[in-house]
Design a protein around this motif. Sequence first.
Motif, mmCIF file in Angstrom:
data_model
loop_
_atom_site.group_PDB
_atom_site.id
_atom_site.type_symbol
_atom_site.label_atom_id
_atom_site.label_comp_id
_atom_site.label_asym_id
_atom_site.label_seq_id
_atom_site.Cartn_x
_atom_site.Cartn_y
_atom_site.Cartn_z
ATOM 1 N N SER A 80 0.651 -41.952 -5.070
ATOM 2 C CA SER A 80 2.043 -41.863 -5.527
ATOM 3 C C SER A 80 2.596 -43.238 -5.862
ATOM 4 O O SER A 80 3.494 -43.361 -6.676
ATOM 5 C CB SER A 80 2.930 -41.257 -4.434
ATOM 6 O OG SER A 80 2.470 -40.000 -4.069
ATOM 7 N N THR A 116 5.570 -39.518 -11.906
ATOM 8 C CA THR A 116 6.908 -39.823 -11.406
ATOM 9 C C THR A 116 7.916 -39.481 -12.505
ATOM 10 O O THR A 116 7.730 -39.870 -13.654
ATOM 11 C CB THR A 116 7.011 -41.328 -11.073
ATOM 12 O OG1 THR A 116 6.041 -41.615 -10.068
ATOM 13 C CG2 THR A 116 8.392 -41.696 -10.578
ATOM 14 N N SER A 154 0.785 -41.903 -10.058
ATOM 15 C CA SER A 154 1.888 -41.107 -10.610
ATOM 16 C C SER A 154 2.923 -41.972 -11.327
ATOM 17 O O SER A 154 3.724 -41.475 -12.102
ATOM 18 C CB SER A 154 2.569 -40.299 -9.506
ATOM 19 O OG SER A 154 3.364 -41.128 -8.695
#
Length: 157
Positions: A95, A134, A69
Amino acid sequence: MPGVEVSTSDGHLLALGVRELPPSGRSPEETIEFVRARGGISIVSHPYHPFRHSMYRIPGCDAVEVFNSKFIFGLANFWARRGATRLGLPMVAGSDAHSARSVGLGVTIVTVGEDGDVLEAIREGRVEIDGKRTPPVAFLGQMGRWVKKRLRGGERR
Ligand SMILES: [Zn+2]
């Protein structure tokens, strides 16, 4: 689940399901063997990413992170997916969270059998990826903190 990201000689590798820390600096193949011998699985994290001590090849691991991300510029996720597809390896998301607000932006949905074995499910490719990038503000905030640390000569990874 115990897990750690290891710095191999060629770049970062995730080791899941091991309780013994794999030594850093070894080749990806040696590290993968170390992890397998202890019942764990190895996942190449953020391959082809230019700023993250990434591998520029996919070794014989158990899965590949094809969605990171953090990756908001360039083609790293594309090349990661292509490498995993060519080798027929399961694809997962990450992530790569360095702050609480980034946790959960990269999600791997694992379909676990009755045995409850998550590692085996990943190994067998019973995974789907989901996630979003993100937010640029969070990403730039992290970059800013990283640059400040370097300028102060502080923590190095
Ligand atoms: Zn990493």
